[in-house]
Design an enzyme around this catalytic site. Structure first.
Site, PDB file in Angstrom:
ATOM      1  N   THR A  78     -40.968 -23.685   3.281  1.00  0.00           N
ATOM      2  CA  THR A  78     -40.939 -23.202   1.900  1.00  0.00           C
ATOM      3  C   THR A  78     -40.278 -21.839   1.743  1.00  0.00           C
ATOM      4  O   THR A  78     -39.303 -21.712   1.023  1.00  0.00           O
ATOM      5  CB  THR A  78     -42.365 -23.142   1.323  1.00  0.00           C
ATOM      6  OG1 THR A  78     -43.207 -22.467   2.246  1.00  0.00           O
ATOM      7  CG2 THR A  78     -42.906 -24.537   1.094  1.00  0.00           C
ATOM      8  N   ARG A 155     -47.279 -25.230  -6.445  1.00  0.00           N
ATOM      9  CA  ARG A 155     -47.698 -26.482  -5.809  1.00  0.00           C
ATOM     10  C   ARG A 155     -48.929 -26.308  -4.938  1.00  0.00           C
ATOM     11  O   ARG A 155     -49.876 -27.102  -4.985  1.00  0.00           O
ATOM     12  CB  ARG A 155     -46.539 -27.045  -4.967  1.00  0.00           C
ATOM     13  CG  ARG A 155     -45.404 -27.630  -5.787  1.00  0.00           C
ATOM     14  CD  ARG A 155     -44.264 -28.069  -4.893  1.00  0.00           C
ATOM     15  NE  ARG A 155     -43.667 -26.928  -4.205  1.00  0.00           N
ATOM     16  CZ  ARG A 155     -42.691 -26.194  -4.707  1.00  0.00           C
ATOM     17  NH1 ARG A 155     -42.185 -26.480  -5.888  1.00  0.00           N
ATOM     18  NH2 ARG A 155     -42.190 -25.170  -4.031  1.00  0.00           N
ATOM     19  N   CYS A 234     -52.886 -17.428   3.091  1.00  0.00           N
ATOM     20  CA  CYS A 234     -52.059 -18.361   3.863  1.00  0.00           C
ATOM     21  C   CYS A 234     -50.637 -18.379   3.313  1.00  0.00           C
ATOM     22  O   CYS A 234     -49.887 -19.324   3.545  1.00  0.00           O
ATOM     23  CB  CYS A 234     -52.642 -19.771   3.813  1.00  0.00           C
ATOM     24  SG  CYS A 234     -54.150 -19.974   4.773  1.00  0.00           S
ATOM     25  N   ARG A 236     -48.044 -15.117   2.515  1.00  0.00           N
ATOM     26  CA  ARG A 236     -47.144 -14.199   3.199  1.00  0.00           C
ATOM     27  C   ARG A 236     -47.870 -12.910   3.533  1.00  0.00           C
ATOM     28  O   ARG A 236     -48.620 -12.368   2.715  1.00  0.00           O
ATOM     29  CB  ARG A 236     -45.921 -13.872   2.315  1.00  0.00           C
ATOM     30  CG  ARG A 236     -44.897 -15.009   2.216  1.00  0.00           C
ATOM     31  CD  ARG A 236     -44.154 -15.195   3.533  1.00  0.00           C
ATOM     32  NE  ARG A 236     -43.196 -16.275   3.482  1.00  0.00           N
ATOM     33  CZ  ARG A 236     -43.435 -17.526   3.880  1.00  0.00           C
ATOM     34  NH1 ARG A 236     -44.653 -17.857   4.309  1.00  0.00           N
ATOM     35  NH2 ARG A 236     -42.492 -18.438   3.843  1.00  0.00           N
ATOM     36  N   ASP A 260     -53.913 -16.154   7.785  1.00  0.00           N
ATOM     37  CA  ASP A 260     -52.977 -16.940   8.588  1.00  0.00           C
ATOM     38  C   ASP A 260     -51.640 -16.236   8.735  1.00  0.00           C
ATOM     39  O   ASP A 260     -50.807 -16.656   9.532  1.00  0.00           O
ATOM     40  CB  ASP A 260     -52.767 -18.310   7.922  1.00  0.00           C
ATOM     41  CG  ASP A 260     -51.900 -19.237   8.754  1.00  0.00           C
ATOM     42  OD1 ASP A 260     -52.156 -19.337   9.976  1.00  0.00           O
ATOM     43  OD2 ASP A 260     -50.969 -19.851   8.196  1.00  0.00           O
ATOM     44  N   GLU A 265     -45.619 -10.119  12.755  1.00  0.00           N
ATOM     45  CA  GLU A 265     -46.065 -11.306  13.485  1.00  0.00           C
ATOM     46  C   GLU A 265     -45.305 -11.427  14.810  1.00  0.00           C
ATOM     47  O   GLU A 265     -44.075 -11.478  14.800  1.00  0.00           O
ATOM     48  CB  GLU A 265     -45.858 -12.559  12.625  1.00  0.00           C
ATOM     49  CG  GLU A 265     -46.735 -12.571  11.381  1.00  0.00           C
ATOM     50  CD  GLU A 265     -46.601 -13.838  10.545  1.00  0.00           C
ATOM     51  OE1 GLU A 265     -45.758 -14.708  10.900  1.00  0.00           O
ATOM     52  OE2 GLU A 265     -47.329 -13.974   9.557  1.00  0.00           O
ATOM     53  N   HIS A 283     -50.304 -18.034  12.055  1.00  0.00           N
ATOM     54  CA  HIS A 283     -49.367 -18.611  11.091  1.00  0.00           C
ATOM     55  C   HIS A 283     -49.254 -20.124  11.273  1.00  0.00           C
ATOM     56  O   HIS A 283     -48.194 -20.669  11.610  1.00  0.00           O
ATOM     57  CB  HIS A 283     -47.983 -17.963  11.213  1.00  0.00           C
ATOM     58  CG  HIS A 283     -47.175 -18.066   9.938  1.00  0.00           C
ATOM     59  ND1 HIS A 283     -46.264 -17.115   9.553  1.00  0.00           N
ATOM     60  CD2 HIS A 283     -47.150 -19.011   8.968  1.00  0.00           C
ATOM     61  CE1 HIS A 283     -45.699 -17.465   8.407  1.00  0.00           C
ATOM     62  NE2 HIS A 283     -46.220 -18.626   8.035  1.00  0.00           N
ATOM     63  N   LEU A 284     -50.354 -20.815  11.003  1.00  0.00           N
ATOM     64  CA  LEU A 284     -50.436 -22.261  11.213  1.00  0.00           C
ATOM     65  C   LEU A 284     -50.312 -23.067   9.920  1.00  0.00           C
ATOM     66  O   LEU A 284     -50.504 -24.286   9.936  1.00  0.00           O
ATOM     67  CB  LEU A 284     -51.779 -22.603  11.878  1.00  0.00           C
ATOM     68  CG  LEU A 284     -52.041 -22.000  13.266  1.00  0.00           C
ATOM     69  CD1 LEU A 284     -53.411 -22.427  13.756  1.00  0.00           C
ATOM     70  CD2 LEU A 284     -50.957 -22.408  14.245  1.00  0.00           C
TER      71      LEU A 284
END
Length: 529
Positions: A78, A155, A234, A236, A260, A265, A283-284
């Site tokens: 995304t 979404r 979850c 950014r 997440d 990172e 980051h899953l």
């Protein structure tokens, strides 16, 4: 939009095999080279028309500037945080993502973190592994009856709301784009952030990372929240101010966080990760087999559909192209470029351009004003030094050149339906041209107040000249051209011939020396369309 030719694609990360299969089934050669360093990517990218990445590859301005042939960057996911979209736009490269590929996976992880925060599941599991049996230490709370604030109602926010409503949570939210009646239809009451903060037991964020969302949850906003509020990110890293979050956790203002994503990172500062009330993941959000398969397949199909001229989905920097996938649009784009090219040729000594006004007229052009504006500018700027304009980058190139661009649409006046009118300001003067599509052919109707009795067919080699009307003009021009071996194939004269007016002749080839016409004409220009 005419189909974009993509013959070779480089995949620089591990993407679902379906991506390569779909591209190759449609005649695109694919090379997979994961884990390349920046220098290696810069050396390789010049040989490819397309690049497919996930989140690890950093497509910086240096990489983009090294890409001589690149036409598209496809992100199998995304966000496009790892792509320098501005640099890509400036170079006329489409940046595309898969907007719905990981929606379900990201929403499910958000819900999982929320449930884990409410019942201390990871902490209890770790305690059990250490040989403990401590029921009192991990006392939790029900989600039922609690208030969930969802910041960002796209979404993913929508999917989170429907799932958490199943737990009996009341869902409220904020989104500057989604209409309140739309979110209300899925059970989310919209309100301002100032109204939202004090009501929430849980807050989850689902926005892009941009200047307006950096540090959205900070010391000031945490102070407005209920004491003990739990937060989930979850989306950014950076939407929640990490230092402010740590202070809120230490003071008890924040009762727990499910993270997440992080600003850095992997994060070097372990303070948040090691806090007992923080549940963290590496980051899953999109790390499910289904999401990876969906994203890999989606990006390949989107590229193929674009190449075949069917549609354009997920282009984050080229909204003007979305409505150009029809034969009518192809013709209008060619018309805009041709009218722009005529004006560019006929005003080449009057530069620099200061302003451009594009007016579309008639119902058939009502939805085309955006791409007509871009196509006219492509024609105007195509011969500028160091300039390679296309529909993607031309507006930014015009802005950099100091050109003020305005566009309008007006209804047909009855006599002229489906007309593109262009007026440019340069060197203190104004120059105009108008064109149309008639019987499937591109024609020029007017050039600087000279309205042609027979519209000029905008194809082939065209010679424009400005002169006073005279019975000998055409024969004299024909004689000079014949001396260079150039034959006149068509002739268009203005209906009104008082003063200096513009004429156009279609010729077998362009003359090598326009200066030879000087004794006969005031101005002359030529081009091939």
């Amino acid at each position: 939009m005419a189909p974009i030719s993509i013959k070779t694609v480089l995949i620089s990360e591990s993407v679902d095999p379906r991506c390569k299969t779909i591209l190759e089934e449609n005649g695109i050669r694919v090379t997979e080279k994961p884990n390349m360093k920046k220098d290696e990517l810069m050396a390789q990218i010049k040989d490819y028309d397309g690049l497919v990445v996930r989140s690890a590859t950093k497509v910086t301005a240096d990489v983009i500037n090294a890409a001589d042939n690149l036409k598209i960057i496809g992100r199998a996911g995304t966000g496009v945080d790892n792509v320098d979209v501005d640099a890509a736009t400036k170079k006329g490269i489409i940046v595309m993502n898969t907007p719905s590929g990981n929606t379900i996976s990201a929403a499910e992880l958000t819900c999982a973190l929320m449930m884990s925060l409410s019942r201390n599941v990871p902490q209890a599991a770790m305690s059990m592994k250490q040989g403990n049996w401590d029921r009192k230490k991990f006392m939790g709370a029900e989600l039922y009856g609690k208030v969930l604030g969802i910041v960002g109602l796209g979404r993913i926010g929508k999917e989170v709301s429907s799932r958490m409503q199943s737990f009996g949570m009341r869902t409220i939210g904020y989104d500057p784009i989604t209409p309140t009646e739309v979110s209300a239809s899925w059970g989310v009451e919209q309100m301002s952030l100032e109204q939202l903060w004090p009501q929430c037991d849980y807050i989850t964020v689902h926005t892009p990372l941009m200047p307006s969302t950096v540090g959205l949850l900070n010391d000031e906003t945490f102070a407005k929240c209920k004491k003990g509020v739990k937060v989930v990110n979850c989306a950014r890293g950076g939407i929640i101010d990490e230092d402010a979050l740590l202070r809120a956790l230490e003071s008890g203002q924040c009762g727990g966080a499910g993270l997440d994503v992080f600003v850095e990172e992997p994060p070097k500062n372990r303070s948040l990760i090691e806090h007992p009330n923080v549940i963290s993941c590496p980051h899953l959000g999109a790390s499910t087999k289904e999401a990876q398969a969906r994203c890999g397949e989606d990006i390949a199909l989107q590229i193929v559909d674009m190449v075949k001229g069917k549609s354009l989905v997920g282009a984050v920097n080229a909204p003007v192209l979305v409505s150009t996938f029809s034969q009518d649009a192809h013709q209008l784009i060619k018309l805009g470029e041709a009218v722009g090219a005529v004006l560019q040729s006929c005003t080449s000594s009057k530069k620099p351009f200061k302003s451009v006004q594009i007016t579309t007229q008639g119902d058939c052009m009502k939805s085309s004003t955006g791409y007509m504006t871009s196509s006219v500018l492509v024609g105007l700027l195509s011969h500028e030094s160091g300039c390679c304009p296309n529909l993607i980058n031309v507006l930014s190139l015009a802005k950099e050149s100091g050109i003020t661009v305005n566009q309008t649409h007006c209804a047909s006046d009855g006599a002229a339906s489906g007309v593109c009118k262009v007026e440019i300001g340069a060197d203190g003067c104004s120059f105009k041209a108008s064109g149309s599509v008639q019987g499937g052919l591109l024609v020029l109707l007017e050039l600087s107040d000279s309205v042609f009795r027979q519209p000029v067919s905008l194809t082939g080699n065209l010679l424009f000249f400005k002169a006073s009307a005279s019975p000998q003009l055409l024969s004299s021009v024909a004689g000079l051209l014949a001396s260079e071996g150039v034959q006149i194939e068509s002739f268009s004269a203005p209906a009104e011939r008082s003063g200096d007016v513009w004429y156009c002749v279609g010729v077998s080839s362009l003359p090598t020396d326009l200066g030879a016409l000087k004794p006969l004409v005031k101005e002359a220009a030529q081009l091939t369309i």
